[in-house]
Design a protein around this motif. Structure first.
Motif, PDB file in Angstrom:
ATOM      1  N   TYR A   1       0.839  -1.203   0.000  1.00  0.00           N
ATOM      2  CA  TYR A   1       0.000   0.000   0.000  1.00  0.00           C
ATOM      3  C   TYR A   1       0.876   1.257   0.000  1.00  0.00           C
ATOM      4  O   TYR A   1       0.669   2.177  -0.800  1.00  0.00           O
ATOM      5  CB  TYR A   1      -0.905  -0.040   1.226  1.00  0.00           C
ATOM      6  N   LEU A   2       1.869   1.282   0.894  1.00  0.00           N
ATOM      7  CA  LEU A   2       2.736   2.458   1.010  1.00  0.00           C
ATOM      8  C   LEU A   2       3.590   2.642  -0.249  1.00  0.00           C
ATOM      9  O   LEU A   2       3.841   3.775  -0.661  1.00  0.00           O
ATOM     10  CB  LEU A   2       3.631   2.340   2.247  1.00  0.00           C
ATOM     11  N   THR A   3       3.989   1.543  -0.879  1.00  0.00           N
ATOM     12  CA  THR A   3       4.750   1.643  -2.128  1.00  0.00           C
ATOM     13  C   THR A   3       3.880   2.231  -3.233  1.00  0.00           C
ATOM     14  O   THR A   3       4.328   3.106  -3.993  1.00  0.00           O
ATOM     15  CB  THR A   3       5.304   0.263  -2.547  1.00  0.00           C
ATOM     16  N   LEU A   4       2.631   1.774  -3.321  1.00  0.00           N
ATOM     17  CA  LEU A   4       1.701   2.349  -4.301  1.00  0.00           C
ATOM     18  C   LEU A   4       1.518   3.844  -4.049  1.00  0.00           C
ATOM     19  O   LEU A   4       1.488   4.643  -4.993  1.00  0.00           O
ATOM     20  CB  LEU A   4       0.342   1.640  -4.221  1.00  0.00           C
ATOM     21  N   PHE A   5       1.409   4.223  -2.780  1.00  0.00           N
ATOM     22  CA  PHE A   5       1.242   5.638  -2.419  1.00  0.00           C
ATOM     23  C   PHE A   5       2.467   6.450  -2.843  1.00  0.00           C
ATOM     24  O   PHE A   5       2.325   7.513  -3.469  1.00  0.00           O
ATOM     25  CB  PHE A   5       1.009   5.771  -0.918  1.00  0.00           C
ATOM     26  N   GLU A   6       3.649   5.947  -2.512  1.00  0.00           N
ATOM     27  CA  GLU A   6       4.874   6.683  -2.845  1.00  0.00           C
ATOM     28  C   GLU A   6       5.049   6.818  -4.353  1.00  0.00           C
ATOM     29  O   GLU A   6       5.475   7.856  -4.847  1.00  0.00           O
ATOM     30  CB  GLU A   6       6.104   6.001  -2.219  1.00  0.00           C
ATOM     31  N   GLU A   7       4.717   5.761  -5.094  1.00  0.00           N
ATOM     32  CA  GLU A   7       4.848   5.820  -6.556  1.00  0.00           C
ATOM     33  C   GLU A   7       3.855   6.807  -7.161  1.00  0.00           C
ATOM     34  O   GLU A   7       4.185   7.543  -8.093  1.00  0.00           O
ATOM     35  CB  GLU A   7       4.697   4.422  -7.160  1.00  0.00           C
ATOM     36  N   PHE A   8       2.621   6.833  -6.610  1.00  0.00           N
ATOM     37  CA  PHE A   8       1.632   7.802  -7.082  1.00  0.00           C
ATOM     38  C   PHE A   8       2.109   9.225  -6.790  1.00  0.00           C
ATOM     39  O   PHE A   8       2.034  10.113  -7.647  1.00  0.00           O
ATOM     40  CB  PHE A   8       0.276   7.546  -6.410  1.00  0.00           C
ATOM     41  N   GLN A   9       2.618   9.451  -5.574  1.00  0.00           N
ATOM     42  CA  GLN A   9       3.098  10.785  -5.211  1.00  0.00           C
ATOM     43  C   GLN A   9       4.279  11.206  -6.079  1.00  0.00           C
ATOM     44  O   GLN A   9       4.410  12.378  -6.429  1.00  0.00           O
ATOM     45  CB  GLN A   9       3.472  10.827  -3.720  1.00  0.00           C
ATOM     46  N   ALA A  10       5.128  10.255  -6.439  1.00  0.00           N
ATOM     47  CA  ALA A  10       6.265  10.587  -7.318  1.00  0.00           C
ATOM     48  C   ALA A  10       5.763  11.020  -8.698  1.00  0.00           C
ATOM     49  O   ALA A  10       6.280  11.980  -9.284  1.00  0.00           O
ATOM     50  CB  ALA A  10       7.200   9.379  -7.439  1.00  0.00           C
ATOM     51  N   ARG A  11       4.737  10.321  -9.204  1.00  0.00           N
ATOM     52  CA  ARG A  11       4.164  10.725 -10.510  1.00  0.00           C
ATOM     53  C   ARG A  11       3.525  12.105 -10.397  1.00  0.00           C
ATOM     54  O   ARG A  11       3.659  12.940 -11.295  1.00  0.00           O
ATOM     55  CB  ARG A  11       3.126   9.695 -10.984  1.00  0.00           C
ATOM     56  N   GLN A  12       2.839  12.368  -9.290  1.00  0.00           N
ATOM     57  CA  GLN A  12       2.204  13.671  -9.092  1.00  0.00           C
ATOM     58  C   GLN A  12       3.251  14.782  -8.987  1.00  0.00           C
ATOM     59  O   GLN A  12       3.079  15.864  -9.550  1.00  0.00           O
ATOM     60  CB  GLN A  12       1.334  13.642  -7.827  1.00  0.00           C
ATOM     61  N   ALA A  13       4.319  14.510  -8.267  1.00  0.00           N
ATOM     62  CA  ALA A  13       5.393  15.511  -8.131  1.00  0.00           C
ATOM     63  C   ALA A  13       5.999  15.818  -9.495  1.00  0.00           C
ATOM     64  O   ALA A  13       6.296  16.973  -9.816  1.00  0.00           O
ATOM     65  CB  ALA A  13       6.464  14.999  -7.166  1.00  0.00           C
ATOM     66  N   GLN A  14       6.165  14.787 -10.323  1.00  0.00           N
ATOM     67  CA  GLN A  14       6.718  14.980 -11.669  1.00  0.00           C
ATOM     68  C   GLN A  14       5.762  15.818 -12.521  1.00  0.00           C
ATOM     69  O   GLN A  14       6.192  16.711 -13.258  1.00  0.00           O
ATOM     70  CB  GLN A  14       6.983  13.620 -12.324  1.00  0.00           C
ATOM     71  N   ARG A  15       4.458  15.537 -12.412  1.00  0.00           N
ATOM     72  CA  ARG A  15       3.463  16.309 -13.171  1.00  0.00           C
ATOM     73  C   ARG A  15       3.512  17.791 -12.790  1.00  0.00           C
ATOM     74  O   ARG A  15       3.493  18.667 -13.654  1.00  0.00           O
ATOM     75  CB  ARG A  15       2.059  15.774 -12.882  1.00  0.00           C
ATOM     76  N   THR A  16       3.537  18.069 -11.489  1.00  0.00           N
ATOM     77  CA  THR A  16       3.504  19.473 -11.050  1.00  0.00           C
ATOM     78  C   THR A  16       4.810  20.185 -11.410  1.00  0.00           C
ATOM     79  O   THR A  16       4.789  21.329 -11.867  1.00  0.00           O
ATOM     80  CB  THR A  16       3.240  19.576  -9.533  1.00  0.00           C
ATOM     81  N   LYS A  17       5.927  19.487 -11.232  1.00  0.00           N
ATOM     82  CA  LYS A  17       7.220  20.085 -11.559  1.00  0.00           C
ATOM     83  C   LYS A  17       7.282  20.443 -13.040  1.00  0.00           C
ATOM     84  O   LYS A  17       7.718  21.535 -13.424  1.00  0.00           O
ATOM     85  CB  LYS A  17       8.335  19.094 -11.199  1.00  0.00           C
ATOM     86  N   GLN A  18       6.831  19.515 -13.885  1.00  0.00           N
ATOM     87  CA  GLN A  18       6.846  19.750 -15.330  1.00  0.00           C
ATOM     88  C   GLN A  18       5.945  20.928 -15.706  1.00  0.00           C
ATOM     89  O   GLN A  18       6.308  21.768 -16.531  1.00  0.00           O
ATOM     90  CB  GLN A  18       6.395  18.479 -16.060  1.00  0.00           C
ATOM     91  N   ALA A  19       4.759  21.008 -15.071  1.00  0.00           N
ATOM     92  CA  ALA A  19       3.828  22.103 -15.378  1.00  0.00           C
ATOM     93  C   ALA A  19       4.425  23.452 -14.995  1.00  0.00           C
ATOM     94  O   ALA A  19       4.310  24.434 -15.745  1.00  0.00           O
ATOM     95  CB  ALA A  19       2.505  21.880 -14.649  1.00  0.00           C
ATOM     96  N   VAL A  20       5.070  23.520 -13.835  1.00  0.00           N
ATOM     97  CA  VAL A  20       5.686  24.772 -13.390  1.00  0.00           C
ATOM     98  C   VAL A  20       6.853  25.140 -14.310  1.00  0.00           C
ATOM     99  O   VAL A  20       7.004  26.303 -14.706  1.00  0.00           O
ATOM    100  CB  VAL A  20       6.137  24.670 -11.910  1.00  0.00           C
ATOM    101  N   GLN A  21       7.651  24.140 -14.688  1.00  0.00           N
ATOM    102  CA  GLN A  21       8.777  24.400 -15.592  1.00  0.00           C
ATOM    103  C   GLN A  21       8.288  24.901 -16.949  1.00  0.00           C
ATOM    104  O   GLN A  21       8.876  25.819 -17.532  1.00  0.00           O
ATOM    105  CB  GLN A  21       9.618  23.132 -15.781  1.00  0.00           C
ATOM    106  N   GLU A  22       7.209  24.308 -17.459  1.00  0.00           N
ATOM    107  CA  GLU A  22       6.656  24.740 -18.751  1.00  0.00           C
ATOM    108  C   GLU A  22       6.146  26.174 -18.657  1.00  0.00           C
ATOM    109  O   GLU A  22       6.357  26.971 -19.574  1.00  0.00           O
ATOM    110  CB  GLU A  22       5.537  23.795 -19.187  1.00  0.00           C
ATOM    111  N   ALA A  23       5.472  26.497 -17.538  1.00  0.00           N
ATOM    112  CA  ALA A  23       4.969  27.869 -17.352  1.00  0.00           C
ATOM    113  C   ALA A  23       6.143  28.854 -17.307  1.00  0.00           C
ATOM    114  O   ALA A  23       6.096  29.921 -17.929  1.00  0.00           O
ATOM    115  CB  ALA A  23       4.131  27.960 -16.082  1.00  0.00           C
TER     116      ALA A  23
END
Length: 201
Positions: free
Chosen positions: A70-92
């Protein structure tokens, strides 16, 4: 002769490593399906290994148990979310945006879109049916999120960051747990519009 043996051992090790990685991926995919369908409390390790086509021994080779999955699934989801937000901010930023509030909204939009894209897994972590102590993990993650948000703003805007992060966390919960995707998308737009109108102190 020694070099042939070494090559053989390396080849066997590489294949074993690939099989191990594939088993780990299969176990996580199976755990995700079982947790989403049954909830964490009702899910059993035997359900996960049966769905993955693996053995109980292989599960315990890769994970310490159900909570670890469960915790591994959570950490992997959070890593994908962090990548999404980082990419969006970098693009902006790449498009010339440097206003902290607009950068925050760009990142917030990417995070909320990620919750919509991965609605089932996002909802899993917000239902309150996680392993013991998971609420502490969630609180710590929220604090880390606030720190990342604070990096966009000046040091004297701590209260603003708390308000923005809290509002976004509430929006995440509503979006992830709603059954109506159309309503969720409308909510995302409304929340981001309101956040965008907040005046910095």
């Amino acid at each position: 002769m020694g070099s042939d043996t070494e090559r053989l051992v390396r080849g066997v090790t590489a294949r074993t490593s690939e099989r191990g990685a594939a088993t780990r991926v299969a176990l996580l995919a199976a755990a995700r399906e079982v947790f989403v369908t049954s909830g964490f409390a009702e899910a059993g390790v035997t359900d996960v290994v049966a769905r993955a086509g693996a053995s109980v021994g292989s599960l315990y080779h890769h994970f310490s148990g159900k909570a670890d999955l469960y915790l591994t699934l959570f950490e992997e989801f959070q890593a994908r979310q962090a990548q999404r937000t980082k990419q969006a901010v970098q693009e902006a930023r790449g498009q010339g945006e440097n206003d902290p509030m607009r950068l925050f909204v760009a990142g917030a939009r990417a995070y909320l879109e990620g919750c919509l894209t991965e609605r089932e897994i996002s909802a899993l972590f917000l239902r309150g049916d996680g392993p013991p102590g998971f609420e502490v993990v969630m609180r710590e993650r929220l604090r880390q999120w606030a720190k990342r948000n604070a990096a966009l703003f000046a040091d004297d805007e701590g209260a603003l960051v708390v308000v923005l992060t809290g509002a976004l966390a509430a929006a995440v919960s509503e979006v992830a747990l709603s059954e109506d995707e159309t309503a969720s998308r409308a909510l995302v737009e409304d929340v981001l519009a309101i956040i965008g109108q907040i005046h910095r102190p």
